[in-house]
Design an enzyme around this catalytic site. Structure first.
Site, mmCIF file in Angstrom:
data_model
loop_
_atom_site.group_PDB
_atom_site.id
_atom_site.type_symbol
_atom_site.label_atom_id
_atom_site.label_comp_id
_atom_site.label_asym_id
_atom_site.label_seq_id
_atom_site.Cartn_x
_atom_site.Cartn_y
_atom_site.Cartn_z
ATOM 1 C CB CYS A 39 -23.817 10.234 -31.362
ATOM 2 S SG CYS A 39 -23.963 11.426 -32.672
ATOM 3 C CB CYS A 43 -25.352 12.987 -29.272
ATOM 4 S SG CYS A 43 -24.992 14.270 -30.486
ATOM 5 C CB CYS A 70 -21.028 13.068 -33.385
ATOM 6 S SG CYS A 70 -21.978 14.543 -33.022
ATOM 7 C CB CYS A 73 -21.843 14.062 -28.545
ATOM 8 S SG CYS A 73 -21.725 12.702 -29.725
HETATM 9 ZN ZN LIG Z 1 -23.248 13.437 -31.542
#
Ligand SMILES: [Zn+2]
Length: 356
Positions: A39, A43, A70, A73
């Site tokens: 991330c 995030c 991810c 994000c």
């Molecule tokens: Zn994330």
């Protein structure tokens, strides 16, 4: 924040994650061992336990270590804001590098956006519509070229106006006057002048808003006034005020001591070629001379000897632009715009001052 990864500790990185600090985005990536996901620091997903977190300098390093970006994000995408600005910047560069205006649909397509969104975003980022921005850029280029003394039609063409007539329609809007007037010094410019006499005879010194624009020498003040009118046909000429008359003393002192540094601002108006020649003349030290072909060589146009002579004859700033230091190839004193006798006198005094 640029060196966040290098200068930060894992502790400060974890703190950035905990506070969802978006300033740390792009500085490092954090990965969660239990989920296999990596991330951005900011995030918004629920935070993992600290002990399950690893830090990587780049997304590529995290992916190499087996982590997936991810979905929330999206560290594999540019920060959306940055991504949008990048597209507008890209569009601006396209406009700048194009010699012609680019229509909206083509610009939008170049940066992979719909014309509607592109138009809105462009205005958000630059404060102008793409059309207005292009227009402002062309106007800026044209003003620059005209002040450099380029030919009017070429300047219009180079500035990206499709046709001269198209430009002339917009001229008043852009310059407040026609291009030709602008080029010739501008109808609205005011030129102050003062006449007097010095060791070389009668002189006239004129100043525009930008600086000293003419120093003329002669035998008759009235004739010098007519000469000024011919040189600046679109300017309003008026007698100099007290302040200007005082600065003229500096000019007169320079006429007597042409070896000294001259510090008043100059307004040197001429074509690009003339400016090149005049600059080369100013590089000849007092007490020395050069031939017309020397000057032609020095400006990298060895064939242009006659044009160099023409530029010398078109000099409006006697002594300051020392066209008197240009002599014939055999060293003989040739023509001088303000009389061969004055040229001889100037060269004599310069040689004498150098000896002192
Ligand atoms: Zn994330």
């Amino acid at each position: 924040m640029k060196d966040f990864f290098d200068n930060a500790t894992d502790e400060s990185r974890w703190q950035a994650v905990e506070t969802r600090d978006s300033r740390a985005d792009g500085q490092f990536i954090f990965a969660v061992k239990t989920t296999g996901i990596c991330c951005r620091p900011s995030c918004s997903a629920r935070h993992p336990l600290r002990k399950n977190v690893l830090f990587f300098k780049t997304l590529a390093a995290a992916i190499d270590a087996g982590f997936r970006p991810c979905k929330r994000c999206q560290p594999d995408k540019l920060v959306p804001e940055q991504q949008r600005i990048d597209r507008i910047t890209q569009a601006c560069r396209l406009i700048e590098s194009s010699s012609e205006p680019i229509v909206l649909a083509r610009l939008a397509a170049q940066v992979a956006m719909s014309p509607f969104h592109f138009h809105r975003l462009f205005k958000q980022v630059t404060g102008l519509t793409p059309h207005a921005w292009q227009k402002a850029l062309r106007a800026k280029r044209l003003r620059e070229q005209l002040t450099q003394g380029d030919l009017v039609t070429r300047a219009i063409f180079d500035a990206g106006y499709q046709s001269g007539s198209n430009f002339y329609q917009q001229a008043n809007e852009v310059l407040g006057m026609t291009a030709k007037q602008y080029r010739q010094g501008g109808e609205r410019t005011v030129i102050q002048f003062v006449t007097g006499s010095c060791w070389l005879g009668e002189f006239l010194v004129a100043r525009s808003e930008r600086g000293i624009c003419a120093i003329l020498l002669g035998n008759d003040a009235q004739e010098l006034g007519h000469e000024l009118e011919t040189l600046f046909p679109h300017s309003s000429l008026m007698t100099g005020d007290e302040q200007f008359a005082q600065s003229v003393a500096q000019v007169v002192s320079f006429l007597e001591h042409p070896c000294e540094h001259f510090s008043l601002p100059l307004d040197i108006q001429g074509t690009a070629f003339q400016q090149q020649v005049w600059q080369a003349l100013r590089d000849i030290p007092a007490g020395q001379t050069a031939s017309y072909s020397d000057i032609a060589q020095r400006i990298g146009k060895p064939q242009a000897v006659r044009a160099v002579a023409g530029a010398c004859a078109a000099n409006k700033l006697a002594v300051i632009i020392p066209c008197h230091r240009v002599v014939r190839n055999d060293g003989a004193i040739s023509g001088y715009r303000w009389g061969v006798e004055r040229k001889r006198q100037l060269l004599e005094i310069e040689a004498k001052l150098q000896e002192e």
